[in-house]
Design a protein around this motif. Structure first.
Motif, PDB file in Angstrom:
ATOM      1  N   LYS A  49      38.547  49.190  46.169  1.00 58.54           N
ATOM      2  CA  LYS A  49      38.255  48.132  47.130  1.00 58.54           C
ATOM      3  C   LYS A  49      37.976  46.813  46.421  1.00 58.54           C
ATOM      4  O   LYS A  49      38.453  45.741  46.846  1.00 58.54           O
ATOM      5  CB  LYS A  49      37.062  48.526  47.999  1.00 58.54           C
ATOM      6  CG  LYS A  49      37.359  49.608  49.026  1.00 58.54           C
ATOM      7  CD  LYS A  49      36.122  49.924  49.862  1.00 58.54           C
ATOM      8  CE  LYS A  49      36.438  50.981  50.925  1.00 58.54           C
ATOM      9  NZ  LYS A  49      35.234  51.328  51.724  1.00 58.54           N
ATOM     10  N   ARG A  50      37.195  46.874  45.342  1.00 57.67           N
ATOM     11  CA  ARG A  50      36.904  45.655  44.593  1.00 57.67           C
ATOM     12  C   ARG A  50      38.177  45.057  43.998  1.00 57.67           C
ATOM     13  O   ARG A  50      38.379  43.841  44.014  1.00 57.67           O
ATOM     14  CB  ARG A  50      35.886  45.950  43.491  1.00 57.67           C
ATOM     15  CG  ARG A  50      34.491  46.212  44.012  1.00 57.67           C
ATOM     16  CD  ARG A  50      33.523  46.482  42.885  1.00 57.67           C
ATOM     17  NE  ARG A  50      32.158  46.581  43.377  1.00 57.67           N
ATOM     18  CZ  ARG A  50      31.103  46.838  42.603  1.00 57.67           C
ATOM     19  NH1 ARG A  50      31.272  47.035  41.296  1.00 57.67           N
ATOM     20  NH2 ARG A  50      29.897  46.884  43.120  1.00 57.67           N
ATOM     21  N   LEU A  51      39.030  45.927  43.441  1.00 58.64           N
ATOM     22  CA  LEU A  51      40.280  45.458  42.860  1.00 58.64           C
ATOM     23  C   LEU A  51      41.169  44.826  43.930  1.00 58.64           C
ATOM     24  O   LEU A  51      41.754  43.756  43.717  1.00 58.64           O
ATOM     25  CB  LEU A  51      41.004  46.611  42.170  1.00 58.64           C
ATOM     26  CG  LEU A  51      42.351  46.291  41.540  1.00 58.64           C
ATOM     27  CD1 LEU A  51      42.215  45.208  40.476  1.00 58.64           C
ATOM     28  CD2 LEU A  51      42.977  47.549  40.953  1.00 58.64           C
ATOM     29  N   ALA A  52      41.284  45.472  45.078  1.00 62.25           N
ATOM     30  CA  ALA A  52      42.127  44.943  46.156  1.00 62.25           C
ATOM     31  C   ALA A  52      41.632  43.571  46.608  1.00 62.25           C
ATOM     32  O   ALA A  52      42.431  42.663  46.882  1.00 62.25           O
ATOM     33  CB  ALA A  52      42.154  45.920  47.329  1.00 62.25           C
ATOM     34  N   THR A  53      40.327  43.397  46.668  1.00 61.79           N
ATOM     35  CA  THR A  53      39.761  42.119  47.101  1.00 61.79           C
ATOM     36  C   THR A  53      40.060  41.015  46.101  1.00 61.79           C
ATOM     37  O   THR A  53      40.476  39.914  46.475  1.00 61.79           O
ATOM     38  CB  THR A  53      38.242  42.253  47.303  1.00 61.79           C
ATOM     39  OG1 THR A  53      37.985  43.241  48.307  1.00 61.79           O
ATOM     40  CG2 THR A  53      37.633  40.934  47.732  1.00 61.79           C
ATOM     41  N   VAL A  54      39.858  41.296  44.823  1.00 60.14           N
ATOM     42  CA  VAL A  54      40.079  40.258  43.816  1.00 60.14           C
ATOM     43  C   VAL A  54      41.563  39.967  43.650  1.00 60.14           C
ATOM     44  O   VAL A  54      41.963  38.842  43.328  1.00 60.14           O
ATOM     45  CB  VAL A  54      39.404  40.636  42.476  1.00 60.14           C
ATOM     46  CG1 VAL A  54      40.127  41.758  41.773  1.00 60.14           C
ATOM     47  CG2 VAL A  54      39.334  39.421  41.545  1.00 60.14           C
ATOM     48  N   GLU A  55      42.435  40.947  43.889  1.00 65.76           N
ATOM     49  CA  GLU A  55      43.875  40.697  43.819  1.00 65.76           C
ATOM     50  C   GLU A  55      44.326  39.708  44.893  1.00 65.76           C
ATOM     51  O   GLU A  55      45.316  38.978  44.694  1.00 65.76           O
ATOM     52  CB  GLU A  55      44.645  42.019  43.957  1.00 65.76           C
ATOM     53  CG  GLU A  55      44.615  42.867  42.699  1.00 65.76           C
ATOM     54  CD  GLU A  55      45.323  44.196  42.870  1.00 65.76           C
ATOM     55  OE1 GLU A  55      45.899  44.673  41.880  1.00 65.76           O
ATOM     56  OE2 GLU A  55      45.286  44.759  43.991  1.00 65.76           O
ATOM     57  N   GLN A  56      43.625  39.667  46.016  1.00 64.18           N
ATOM     58  CA  GLN A  56      43.945  38.701  47.062  1.00 64.18           C
ATOM     59  C   GLN A  56      43.493  37.295  46.699  1.00 64.18           C
ATOM     60  O   GLN A  56      44.029  36.310  47.223  1.00 64.18           O
ATOM     61  CB  GLN A  56      43.273  39.119  48.377  1.00 64.18           C
ATOM     62  CG  GLN A  56      43.801  40.406  48.966  1.00 64.18           C
ATOM     63  CD  GLN A  56      45.272  40.325  49.313  1.00 64.18           C
ATOM     64  OE1 GLN A  56      45.715  39.366  49.942  1.00 64.18           O
ATOM     65  NE2 GLN A  56      46.033  41.324  48.896  1.00 64.18           N
ATOM     66  N   ARG A  57      42.536  37.216  45.793  1.00 64.88           N
ATOM     67  CA  ARG A  57      41.926  35.922  45.471  1.00 64.88           C
ATOM     68  C   ARG A  57      42.498  35.277  44.227  1.00 64.88           C
ATOM     69  O   ARG A  57      42.630  34.045  44.170  1.00 64.88           O
ATOM     70  CB  ARG A  57      40.415  36.127  45.284  1.00 64.88           C
ATOM     71  CG  ARG A  57      39.699  34.893  44.771  1.00 64.88           C
ATOM     72  CD  ARG A  57      38.210  35.098  44.673  1.00 64.88           C
ATOM     73  NE  ARG A  57      37.554  33.879  44.248  1.00 64.88           N
ATOM     74  CZ  ARG A  57      36.325  33.540  44.560  1.00 64.88           C
ATOM     75  NH1 ARG A  57      35.587  34.324  45.332  1.00 64.88           N
ATOM     76  NH2 ARG A  57      35.802  32.407  44.127  1.00 64.88           N
ATOM     77  N   ALA A  58      42.820  36.072  43.213  1.00 62.50           N
ATOM     78  CA  ALA A  58      43.079  35.524  41.881  1.00 62.50           C
ATOM     79  C   ALA A  58      44.364  36.070  41.276  1.00 62.50           C
ATOM     80  O   ALA A  58      45.006  36.980  41.812  1.00 62.50           O
ATOM     81  CB  ALA A  58      41.885  35.824  40.969  1.00 62.50           C
ATOM     82  N   LEU A  59      44.705  35.511  40.108  1.00 66.08           N
ATOM     83  CA  LEU A  59      45.945  35.820  39.415  1.00 66.08           C
ATOM     84  C   LEU A  59      45.632  36.238  37.983  1.00 66.08           C
ATOM     85  O   LEU A  59      44.818  35.595  37.299  1.00 66.08           O
ATOM     86  CB  LEU A  59      46.844  34.585  39.408  1.00 66.08           C
ATOM     87  CG  LEU A  59      48.141  34.642  38.606  1.00 66.08           C
ATOM     88  CD1 LEU A  59      49.139  35.576  39.285  1.00 66.08           C
ATOM     89  CD2 LEU A  59      48.735  33.243  38.448  1.00 66.08           C
ATOM     90  N   PHE A  60      46.269  37.308  37.521  1.00 63.39           N
ATOM     91  CA  PHE A  60      46.223  37.699  36.110  1.00 63.39           C
ATOM     92  C   PHE A  60      47.481  37.176  35.443  1.00 63.39           C
ATOM     93  O   PHE A  60      48.584  37.337  35.973  1.00 63.39           O
ATOM     94  CB  PHE A  60      46.171  39.224  35.969  1.00 63.39           C
ATOM     95  CG  PHE A  60      46.346  39.706  34.545  1.00 63.39           C
ATOM     96  CD1 PHE A  60      45.257  39.845  33.710  1.00 63.39           C
ATOM     97  CD2 PHE A  60      47.610  40.004  34.038  1.00 63.39           C
ATOM     98  CE1 PHE A  60      45.413  40.286  32.398  1.00 63.39           C
ATOM     99  CE2 PHE A  60      47.772  40.447  32.733  1.00 63.39           C
ATOM    100  CZ  PHE A  60      46.671  40.585  31.907  1.00 63.39           C
ATOM    101  N   GLU A  61      47.331  36.583  34.247  1.00 60.01           N
ATOM    102  CA  GLU A  61      48.505  36.047  33.564  1.00 60.01           C
ATOM    103  C   GLU A  61      48.281  35.987  32.057  1.00 60.01           C
ATOM    104  O   GLU A  61      47.150  35.881  31.578  1.00 60.01           O
ATOM    105  CB  GLU A  61      48.843  34.652  34.082  1.00 60.01           C
ATOM    106  CG  GLU A  61      47.729  33.636  33.914  1.00 60.01           C
ATOM    107  CD  GLU A  61      47.995  32.333  34.656  1.00 60.01           C
ATOM    108  OE1 GLU A  61      49.040  32.227  35.321  1.00 60.01           O
ATOM    109  OE2 GLU A  61      47.148  31.416  34.559  1.00 60.01           O
ATOM    110  N   GLU A  62      49.387  36.090  31.325  1.00 59.60           N
ATOM    111  CA  GLU A  62      49.352  35.827  29.896  1.00 59.60           C
ATOM    112  C   GLU A  62      49.271  34.320  29.695  1.00 59.60           C
ATOM    113  O   GLU A  62      49.906  33.550  30.420  1.00 59.60           O
ATOM    114  CB  GLU A  62      50.600  36.382  29.214  1.00 59.60           C
ATOM    115  CG  GLU A  62      50.595  36.202  27.701  1.00 59.60           C
ATOM    116  CD  GLU A  62      51.845  36.737  27.025  1.00 59.60           C
ATOM    117  OE1 GLU A  62      52.025  36.448  25.832  1.00 59.60           O
ATOM    118  OE2 GLU A  62      52.647  37.426  27.698  1.00 59.60           O
TER     119      GLU A  62
END
Length: 290
Positions: free
Chosen positions: A114-127
């Protein structure tokens, strides 16, 4: 022959000046960091941080025989390497957390998903590719050191350390950001089939919106895509149970890490121990924390 491991590179060890002065082995294949023993004319030595990558037995012979000018030598070896040597007194140090893409992906708990799903809606992971963006890591790390009262410890790395990672062909940086700010960053090196994470930092804001979950999931996905073993290090002394659970959540194996110990000048060593006090589980004993 050039070493496989970037921790043996001139560019990298020059960034470890807060630990010691690089002293190249005569083969030119690796370095030891020389440290003055305060109040004496003597020096001792440690391997490069976070470990010396033992590529062949000749390196072990060199550690045993070729640094006789140093009172002692203390060397951490790479995760998974089991030293079977005489004259270097190996002992088990700790286990490092590893995500191996050839093994099943760990299952997250319902709350973690649930925490991961929430943060995936908010932010971006990138190199992070641009050098100026990579070195945004440094002020975030300095803030972390201040918040955790780690100034003047071995973790208090200099700006030059992070510049050296960025300068390596093997160096790599990642970040998690939303529309407002950076929530987390990580830096490390890629060599062979390994992605070795050296440092991770989470900003106070990022901790509030669980940027750490997206950082770890992003690193895991990167390792899967590139068929790399993701190594995130072991548990620092005094670390919380919460940190252990967090690291374990993203790993699917543990690798042992060993410490090599060499006393080149026994009488000098014993004299230093008598003067400075000792700790039975610390090496060299004369540098035991008070």
């Amino acid at each position: 022959m050039e070493s496989l491991c970037p921790f043996h590179a001139d560019t990298y060890v020059k960034g470890l000046s807060t630990i010691g002065t690089p002293a190249a082995h005569r083969s030119g294949h690796f370095y030891i960091l020389k440290r003055p023993i305060e109040g004496t004319p003597y020096y001792d030595g440690v391997g490069p941080w976070p470990y010396l990558y033992v590529e062949h037995d000749r390196m072990l012979d060199a550690l045993r025989d070729d640094f006789q000018d140093l009172v002692t030598l203390t060397v951490v070896t790479q995760p998974g390497f089991i030293p079977r040597v005489t004259g270097l007194a190996p002992i088990f140090l700790k286990e490092h957390y590893v995500f191996d893409p050839s093994r099943p992906i760990p299952t997250l708990s319902t709350r973690a998903r649930k925490r991961l799903a929430t943060v995936e809606q908010r932010a971006l992971f990138e190199e992070v590719i641009e050098p100026e963006d990579q070195l945004a890591f440094t002020p975030l790390y300095r803030d972390l050191i201040q918040r955790r009262s780690l100034s003047e410890t071995y973790l208090d790395f200099s700006v030059e350390h992070f510049e050296s990672i960025a300068a390596l062909n093997h160096g790599i940086f990642f970040r998690v950001r939303d529309d407002v700010s950076i929530g987390a960053m990580a830096c490390g090196v890629v060599f062979g089939d390994v992605l070795q994470i050296l440092h991770m930092v989470f900003t106070p804001a990022g901790l509030r919106w669980n940027a750490s979950y997206l950082l770890m999931k992003g690193l895991q996905d990167y390792a899967l895509a590139h068929r790399l073993r993701l190594m995130t290090g072991g548990m620092p002394a005094g670390a919380s149970e919460g940190l252990r659970l967090f690291k374990a959540r993203w790993a699917n194996r543990l690798e042992p890490v060993y410490l090599l110990r060499r006393i080149n000048a026994p009488s000098t060593y014993q004299g230093l121990c008598r003067e400075r006090g000792t700790h039975p589980r610390y090496f060299p004993a004369y540098r035991a924390p008070k």
